[in-house]
Design an enzyme around this catalytic site. Structure first.
Site, PDB file in Angstrom:
ATOM      1  N   SER A  77       4.491   0.358  -7.168  1.00 38.93           N
ATOM      2  CA  SER A  77       5.207  -0.161  -5.838  1.00 38.93           C
ATOM      3  C   SER A  77       6.775   0.565  -6.070  1.00 38.93           C
ATOM      4  O   SER A  77       7.860  -0.278  -5.342  1.00 38.93           O
ATOM      5  CB  SER A  77       5.170  -1.668  -6.598  1.00 38.93           C
ATOM      6  OG  SER A  77       5.345  -2.212  -8.210  1.00 38.93           O
ATOM      7  N   LYS A  82       8.311 -11.196  -5.753  1.00 38.70           N
ATOM      8  CA  LYS A  82       9.157 -10.073  -5.287  1.00 38.70           C
ATOM      9  C   LYS A  82      10.222 -10.691  -4.397  1.00 38.70           C
ATOM     10  O   LYS A  82      11.329 -10.590  -4.339  1.00 38.70           O
ATOM     11  CB  LYS A  82       8.540  -8.582  -4.722  1.00 38.70           C
ATOM     12  CG  LYS A  82       7.913  -8.242  -5.583  1.00 38.70           C
ATOM     13  CD  LYS A  82       7.079  -7.302  -5.831  1.00 38.70           C
ATOM     14  CE  LYS A  82       6.137  -6.075  -7.066  1.00 38.70           C
ATOM     15  NZ  LYS A  82       5.347  -4.753  -6.217  1.00 38.70           N
TER      16      LYS A  82
END
Length: 827
Positions: free
Chosen positions: A710, A753
Site C-alpha cells: 500500500s 487509515k
C-alpha cells in the site's frame, strides 16, 4: 508258545494283581554267560523308555518283530535285551540305531489292549554292553557282555551314597509325586549301582538324562552325575515351593477377606443397612433408568453395570467402570434449553453490552430471525471472531448466549498440543478422562449451549498429535452429530451446539479448519469508538469497582481522549480501562485520606494522575518538504501515519531501501522506480540521473517491521519529488498500490487509515478509486472534515500532491574529467 491273554477271557484268569505279575517276573532266571561273560538274547527295541537294572516298569509292545521276540522269550522263560533307540520315531531300527549299553530284562505276561496293542511288565536284571548283532530276522538277536558292578562301596563311594540319599530325601519332601516309601527303600540299599539306578528311576527325568546315566557303567560315576542332577532338582523344587507358598498366602488372604466381607454383609443385613457395594450398584441403576438416555448409551451403561455387579468390590476395575457409568449418566444427551427467539430483545441485549461490532450483531440477529421462522432448523452457525486483543470477542459471546437464552461455556485452546485434550484418552490408560469437549458439555448440563472455543489460532501440533485436525470433526456440521470421544467410545451429538471461536489472526489456522467457520472480522476500535465505550461502559465500571460511583465524579471527553492518545496504544480497550482504573484508584485514595479530590477529571489533571506522556503519536509535517510524503498505514492497533523520506546521492544508479521494509514493500519500491524511469521525459527528469545517482528510500521507526504494497504510490511520489525538486503538500496523505504502468490498485484497512489521517490533522487523502466502497462505515465527522480524492493512475496522484514548480535545483550528475560538454543544438 505261551498263550496271550485277551480282554474277553474270564476275569479270574485275566485280572491279575500287580504283585502276582511281579512274582512271575522274578521266576524267570537270568541267562547263563559263557567263560568270557557273554550272553546271547533277543532284542526288545525301546523307543523313549529307559529301564534300569532291578527296576520294574510297564512297556507297550506294538511292532511285529518285538511281539515275536517277547512271545518266544516267554515260551522259553528266558530274558531279552532291552536296547533304547537313538531316534524314537524309527519304526524299523537297524543295528546302528541303538545305544551301546542296554539292560537284560525279564518280560511278564502280555496283555492285549482295546486298541490292539499289547502291554507287559518288565524287570531290569543286569547292564550289558553290545558286542555284535548276530541276527536281524524275524527279530534282532544280539551278543553282549555283562557289565559287572562291585556289591560293596569304598569310603568315597559311601560319601556319595549319603549325599544322594540326603538330596533324595529333600526331593521327596518337596515333590509329592514321589512316595515316601521310596526313601525308606533307598535307605536299605547297600550296593552303590543299585542305589543310583533306583533313585534315577524314581525321579521324573527326561529321556536324555536317563540315557546318560544308563551309559555310565561305573557306579561311582553314576552317583556323581546323579548328585548334580539331584542338586539342580532340589533348587527347582524349592523355587516352586516358594512360589506355591506365595500364591497360597494370597489365596488365603483373599479367602479371609471374602469371609470377613460376607460376615460384614450379613451384619449389615441384620441391622437393615444392606451391603454398601450392592446399594451403590442399585443407586447407579436407578440413575441410568432416570437419565432418559438414548438407546445405545443406555444399553452400554446397563451392560457395564452387569459387569460391575459380577466383580468383587475390591477389584481394580471397579473404579474404572463406575467412573465410566457416571460419565454416561451425567452427559446431557437430550436435555436442551428453549431458545429466546425475540429479535428485538436480542438486539437490545447486544447493544446494552457492546458498542459498535455491527457485522457480528447483524449475523446473530439474522440467526435468531431464521430460527423464529424455522424452529426445527438443526444446523447451527459456526462463527469465528477474528481481531486484535481487547476488542470484545469473548464478552460478545457471553452477550449472545444471554440474548438467545442459552448456557454459556468456554474452553481456552491456547497452547494445546495433545490430540487427547480434544478427544480424550482410551479407558485402558490409568486416570483416563474424556476430552475437553465432553468435559465442557457435562459442565454445561445442556445439549445446546453456546460453546466458545477461545484462541483457536494458538493450537499447536507435535509428536502427541494434531489437535487442530481433531477439531475438524467438532466444527463440521456434517459430522459433529456423531462426535467420537476415545474415552466414551460411542457417538455424541454436538449438532445442537452453537460454536463460536475466537482468534487474533487467521494465518496460523489450518485451511481445512478455517473453511468450516464463518469468519467475522473485528477490525479494532477507532478513537471515537473508544471514547464512546469509555463513557458508556469503562468509566462507570471502574468507578463502581473502586467505590467512587456515589460521589458524582465525571470524566471530561477530552480527558478520555488524552488518555487514549498519550497513554495507550492498542486496538482494543483493555489498557484504556486500566488507565481509567488508575485514575479512579487515586481519587479513591484521596477520598479515603480526607484530602480534596476533583469532581471533574480534566485533561490537565490526567498528567497528575498518570505521570508524563507514555505514547507519542507520529505528527504530520509542518512544512511542504521535497522528498518527504505522508503515507497512511494499517497496524493491529489501528491506523497510523508514516512519513516516507527519499534522498538522492551520487553513486552508480542503485536503489537502497531501509527501515525494516519487507519483501513486498521493497518490490513496490522497485515497481515505483521503474514507472518513474518510463515517465522520466514527461516528468522532466534527466535519464543520466538513474545511472550516476543513488536513490535512498527510508521509512522512520526502523525498529518496527513494515510490509505490504500500500505504500507504492507514496514511494513513487517521494522519489519524483526528490528528483524534480518539487515539494509535497504537507496536508496530503496517501495510500495505494502501484503497477509498472502507473495504475493505482485497491488496498485494505481504509477505514483505519482515513481515521488516522483525520486524527493527524491532514486535509486531503488520496485513495484508489476502488476503495470508495470502504468509506461507507466511516464516521460522518471524518467524512465532512477530510477531502477524499479517488484516483486511478499515478499521474493523478502527482498532480494532487506535488507543487507546480520546483523550489530547489533538481539533482544532476557531475561530469567526469575529460568528458566533453554536449553541444547546444541550433535551430
Amino acid at each position: 508258545m505261551a498263550q496271550i491273554k485277551d480282554w474277553n477271557e474270564e476275569e479270574d484268569n485275566f485280572d491279575l494283581t500287580l504283585s502276582q505279575r511281579t512274582e512271575e517276573l522274578y521266576r524267570i532266571p537270568n541267562r547263563e554267560s559263557d567263560a568270557e561273560g557273554m550272553i546271547e538274547a533277543a532284542v526288545l527295541p525301546l523307543r523313549d523308555l529307559v529301564v534300569f537294572p532291578r527296576m520294574v516298569s510297564p512297556i507297550f509292545v506294538g511292532r511285529e518283530g518285538s511281539l515275536l521276540a517277547v512271545q518266544e522269550a516267554q515260551h522259553k522263560e528266558q530274558t531279552v535285551i532291552g536296547l533304547t533307540q537313538y531316534d524314537p520315531d524309527l519304526d524299523r531300527p537297524g543295528v546302528d540305531d541303538f545305544l551301546p549299553i542296554g539292560v537284560e530284562m525279564a518280560v511278564g505276561r502280555l496283555l492285549q489292549m482295546p486298541d490292539g496293542s499289547h502291554s507287559a511288565l518288565v524287570q531290569g536284571r543286569r547292564r550289558v554292553e553290545v558286542v555284535e548283532f548276530i541276527r536281524t530276522t524275524p527279530y534282532l538277536m544280539v551278543r553282549c557282555r555283562v557289565v559287572m558292578e562291585p556289591p560293596t562301596a569304598d569310603r568315597q563311594t559311601q560319601a556319595l551314597m549319603r549325599s544322594v540319599l540326603d538330596l533324595f530325601e529333600r526331593c521327596i519332601q518337596l515333590d509329592r509325586s514321589i512316595p515316601e516309601e521310596a526313601h525308606l527303600f533307598a535307605l536299605n540299599i547297600s550296593e552303590p549301582g543299585w542305589l543310583a539306578d533306583m533313585v534315577a528311576t524314581s525321579l521324573a527325568l527326561n529321556a536324555e538324562a536317563k540315557q546318560s546315566l544308563l551309559l555310565l557303567p561305573d557306579a561311582r560315576g553314576r552317583l556323581q552325575a546323579l548328585n548334580k542332577i539331584l542338586a539342580q532338582e532340589v533348587d527347582v523344587l524349592e523355587l516352586e515351593d516358594e512360589i506355591h507358598s506365595r500364591v497360597q498366602n494370597e489365596v488365603d488372604k483373599s479367602q479371609r477377606e471374602y469371609y470377613l466381607r460376607e460376615q460384614m454383609r450379613q451384619i449389615q443385613n441384620e441391622l437393615g443397612e444392606g451391603d454398601i457395594f450392592t446399594r451403590d450398584i442399585t443407586e447407579l441403576k436407578k440413575k441410568v433408568e432416570a437419565a432418559n438416555l438414548p438407546d445405545e448409551p443406555k444399553l452400554t451403561a446397563l451392560k457395564e453395570l452387569e459387569r460391575l455387579n459380577q466383580m468383587p468390590p475390591m477389584a481394580p476395575e471397579v473404579g474404572i467402570i463406575r467412573s465410566y457409568i457416571d460419565w454416561i449418566v451425567e452427559l446431557p444427551w437430550s436435555h436442551t434449553t428453549p431458545d429466546n427467539l425475540d429479535v428485538k430483545n436480542a438486539a437490545k441485549v447486544l447493544d446494552r453490552d457492546h458498542y459498535g461490532l455491527k457485522k457480528a450483531k447483524e449475523r446473530i440477529l439474522e440467526y435468531i430471525a431464521v430460527r423464529s421462522l424455522k424452529p426445527k432448523k438443526e444446523r447451527q452457525p459456526i462463527l469465528c471472531f477474528v481481531g486484535p486483543p481487547g476488542v470484545g470477542k469473548t464478552s460478545l459471546g457471553r452477550s449472545i448466549a444471554e440474548a438467545i437464552g442459552r448456557k454459556f461455556v468456554r474452553v481456552s485452546l491456547g497452547g494445546v498440543r495433545d490430540e487427547a485434550e480434544i478427544r480424550g484418552h482410551r479407558r485402558t490408560y490409568i486416570g483416563a478422562l474424556p476430552g475437553r469437549i465432553l468435559q465442557t458439555m457435562k459442565r454445561a448440563g445442556t445439549a445446546n449451549p453456546l460453546f466458545m472455543l477461545d484462541e483457536i489460532d494458538k493450537l499447536y501440533s507435535d509428536f502427541r498429535g494434531d489437535p487442530a485436525s481433531a477439531m475438524l470433526e467438532v466444527l463440521d456440521p456434517e459430522q459433529n452429530n456423531a462426535f467420537s470421544d476415545h474415552y466414551l467410545e460411542m457417538p455424541f451429538d454436538l449438532s445442537k451446539v452453537m460454536f463460536v471461536t475466537t482468534a487474533n489472526t487467521l494465518g496460523t489456522i489450518p485451511p481445512a479448519l478455517l473453511d468450516r467457520m464463518e469468519v467475522i472480522e473485528f477490525p479494532g476500535y477507532i478513537e471515537e469508538e473508544k471514547l464512546e465505550i469509555a463513557n458508556r461502559y469503562l468509566t462507570p465500571r471502574q468507578m463502581n469497582e473502586n467505590g467512587i460511583d456515589e460521589f458524582n465524579i465525571t470524566f471530561e471527553p477530552d480527558a478520555i481522549r488524552r488518555i487514549i492518545r498519550e497513554y495507550t496504544y492498542e486496538a482494543g480497550v483493555r489498557n484504556l480501562e486500566r488507565e481509567i482504573g488508575r485514575v479512579s484508584r487515586k481519587i479513591a485514595r484521596m477520598k479515603a485520606e480526607g484530602r480534596k479530590y476533583p469532581l471533574i477529571v480534566t485533561p490537565a489533571s490526567i498528567e497528575k494522575f498518570l505521570g508524563p506522556q507514555q505514547v507519542f503519536q507520529t505528527e504530520a509535517e509542518r512544512n511542504d518538504e521535497v522528498g518527504v510524503v505522508t503515507s497512511l498505514a494499517w497496524t493491529e492497533n489501528g491506523g497510523e501515519i508514516m512519513p516516507v523520506e527519499v534522498a538522492i546521492l551520487e553513486g552508480k544508479g542503485g536503489l537502497q531501501m531501509t527501515g525494516q521494509m519487507g519483501d513486498v514493500m521493497q518490490e513496490s519500491g522497485q515497481a515505483a522506480l521503474t514507472y518513474i524511469k518510463s515517465r522520466a521525459l514527461a516528468l522532466g527528469i534527466d535519464m543520466e540521473v538513474f545511472e550516476r545517482m543513488d536513490i535512498h528510500v527510508h521509512m522512520p521507526e526502523g525498529g518496527i517491521p513494515k510490509d505490504g504494497p500500500s505504500a507504492g504510490i507514496t514511494m513513487a511520489t517521494a522519489i519524483v519529488s526528490a528528483l524534480t525538486g518539487r515539494p509535497v503538500f504537507r496536508h496530503v496523505g496517501m495510500t495505494g498500490e502501484i503497477t509498472l504502468r502507473g495504475r493505482v490498485l485497491p488496498i485494505g484497512g481504509v477505514r483505519e487509515k482515513v481515521l488516522a489521517a483525520h486524527r493527524a490533522g491532514l486535509k486531503t487523502v488520496v485513495l484508489p478509486e476502488k476503495n470508495l466502497k470502504d468509506l461507507v462505515e466511516l464516521p460522518k465527522t471524518a467524512k465532512s472534515e477530510l477531502k477524499i480524492i479517488p484516483v486511478k493512475h499515478m499521474d493523478e496522484v502527482l498532480q494532487i500532491a506535488l507543487a507546480a514548480r520546483a523550489v530547489i535545483e533538481p539533482p544532476r550528475p557531475r561530469k567526469q574529467k575529460g568528458e566533453e560538454q554536449p553541444e547546444e543544438e541550433s535551430e
